[in-house]
Design an enzyme around this catalytic site. Sequence first.
Site, PDB file in Angstrom:
ATOM      1  N   TYR A 192       2.994   1.783 -11.602  1.00 40.90           N
ATOM      2  CA  TYR A 192       4.221   1.931 -10.852  1.00 40.90           C
ATOM      3  C   TYR A 192       5.042   0.633 -10.706  1.00 40.90           C
ATOM      4  O   TYR A 192       4.445  -0.162 -10.154  1.00 40.90           O
ATOM      5  CB  TYR A 192       3.895   2.778  -9.873  1.00 40.90           C
ATOM      6  CG  TYR A 192       5.187   3.150  -8.775  1.00 40.90           C
ATOM      7  CD1 TYR A 192       5.957   4.088  -9.104  1.00 40.90           C
ATOM      8  CD2 TYR A 192       5.367   2.265  -7.654  1.00 40.90           C
ATOM      9  CE1 TYR A 192       7.111   4.337  -8.186  1.00 40.90           C
ATOM     10  CE2 TYR A 192       6.547   2.556  -6.852  1.00 40.90           C
ATOM     11  CZ  TYR A 192       7.328   3.579  -6.975  1.00 40.90           C
ATOM     12  OH  TYR A 192       8.331   4.037  -6.419  1.00 40.90           O
ATOM     13  N   ASP A 287       3.635  -7.598 -12.121  1.00 40.29           N
ATOM     14  CA  ASP A 287       3.967  -7.022 -10.983  1.00 40.29           C
ATOM     15  C   ASP A 287       2.999  -7.107  -9.786  1.00 40.29           C
ATOM     16  O   ASP A 287       2.313  -6.484  -9.861  1.00 40.29           O
ATOM     17  CB  ASP A 287       4.577  -5.539 -11.238  1.00 40.29           C
ATOM     18  CG  ASP A 287       4.815  -4.690 -10.100  1.00 40.29           C
ATOM     19  OD1 ASP A 287       4.945  -5.242  -8.805  1.00 40.29           O
ATOM     20  OD2 ASP A 287       5.186  -3.592 -10.136  1.00 40.29           O
ATOM     21  N   LYS A 315       5.492  -6.522   0.054  1.00 43.05           N
ATOM     22  CA  LYS A 315       4.514  -6.512   0.894  1.00 43.05           C
ATOM     23  C   LYS A 315       4.158  -7.402   1.764  1.00 43.05           C
ATOM     24  O   LYS A 315       4.672  -7.690   2.740  1.00 43.05           O
ATOM     25  CB  LYS A 315       3.330  -5.490   0.158  1.00 43.05           C
ATOM     26  CG  LYS A 315       3.675  -4.237  -0.563  1.00 43.05           C
ATOM     27  CD  LYS A 315       2.521  -3.594  -1.137  1.00 43.05           C
ATOM     28  CE  LYS A 315       2.921  -2.449  -1.803  1.00 43.05           C
ATOM     29  NZ  LYS A 315       3.457  -1.272  -1.071  1.00 43.05           N
TER      30      LYS A 315
END
Length: 475
Positions: A192, A287, A315
């Site tokens: 994702y 990523d 994050k």
Amino acid sequence: MAATLTGSGIALGFSCAAKFSKRSSSSSSSSNRRCIKMSVSVEEKTKKFTLQKSEEAFNAAKNLMPGGVNSPVRAFKSVGGQPVVMDSAKGSRIRDIDGNEYIDYVGSWGPAIIGHADDEVLAALAETMKKGTSFGAPCLLENVLAEMVISAVPSIEMVRFVNSGTEACMGVLRLARAFTGKQKFIKFEGCYHGHANSFLVKAGSGVATLGLPDSPGVPKSATSDTLTAPYNDIAAVEKLFEANKGEIAAIIIEPVVGNSGFITPKPEFIEGIRRITKDNGALLIFDEVMTGFRLAYGGAQEYFGITPDLTTLGKIIGGGLPVGAYGGRRDIMEMVAPAGPMYQAGTLSGNPLAMTAGIHTLKRLSQPGTYEYLDKITKELTNGILEAGKKTGHAMCGGYISGMFGFFFTEGPVYDFSDAKKSDTEKFGKFFRGMLEEGVYLAPSQFEAGFTSLAHTSEDIQFTIAAAEKVLSRI
């Protein structure tokens, strides 16, 4: 919304009024007023586990927001049962509006690596807020966090801050295309990279199939240059390059998959895609929105010893506030406006609050022994849960790296998304709901990784393992 302190806790009152006007072709108009009112009182934790207040709040939310949430996984669709509405968090614990307290292994989906509501971070934020929350102009804190990121992450020589992981991945893909002059890119099934159109793709029946949109509203044209391959399948990647000679701009990959459950790469796989991209004039993008500063201070690229050309982050670098970033080689990053022609901008990018939380979080993570501690407790947790599964007769497999872990209800091994889908998701749902009642909050999906933090104690881990054995023995 009004909040008042009561003797038993906090009383929250919600009300809204919306007035809508619609003009017809005959210039007539009508209006409709709707009011939704709800009162929730948060009382002290009772001995009996109940989610009554969560149920009331969630039912009200469904009239206000699609599905009652602002991110789909929170609706508990994949595990069943009543979604939990949270009220507060501190350290390794999170508490819902019914007063139930849980040991938390979601950690806001990764950012809370030093624990929720850390005192030093909160104090720093309080001081920063006195100066203002956002300027829409450069601030010195951007320099400080940028220097910390650049010194930590092997691939990053320059960095651009944004506001989310999705935004970071959108920007980095545009940059890869601008730098190489090519349009096609490869992503891996089950990985994702945010909800931008070109990433919302599922693999076709063949490894070299062009991606098809995986969500209504995504035009085929937006994904026509998206190529997909199974994770950990280097032969499939080689075939895609052979079939699309000179057309592939980049490979983007979660170096450790966190969005199909926890799946690690075979050593030859990561090494292989680094070699293939170099041989074919394509860029390699890691990523690391999830793995950055979690597997090691320098992320997965430090842990595996493989340096990509570009990296996305998020994050942890915002310490729990909305943030994202992409960075990489200087010659590539100088394509980004205003240094170069590749346009990307953001109103709140680099805002002082996110920068402050990120700076103080990274300061803590840079201290000696941090990742050794995360590795120790996560190993204890993962092995304990798997041993409990074995003892109670369940087919389970799993693993961990530093403060990231996962397990599946299948014999395994799990090397890619197709393997992960063999997991018994119905059993996971029962396990999840059972653990919730025992005071442990796991990710509400079989296909999400879990996270530990520096705030988790050995007592937390032992409590969790005991709860897991108790739940596993009755499902």
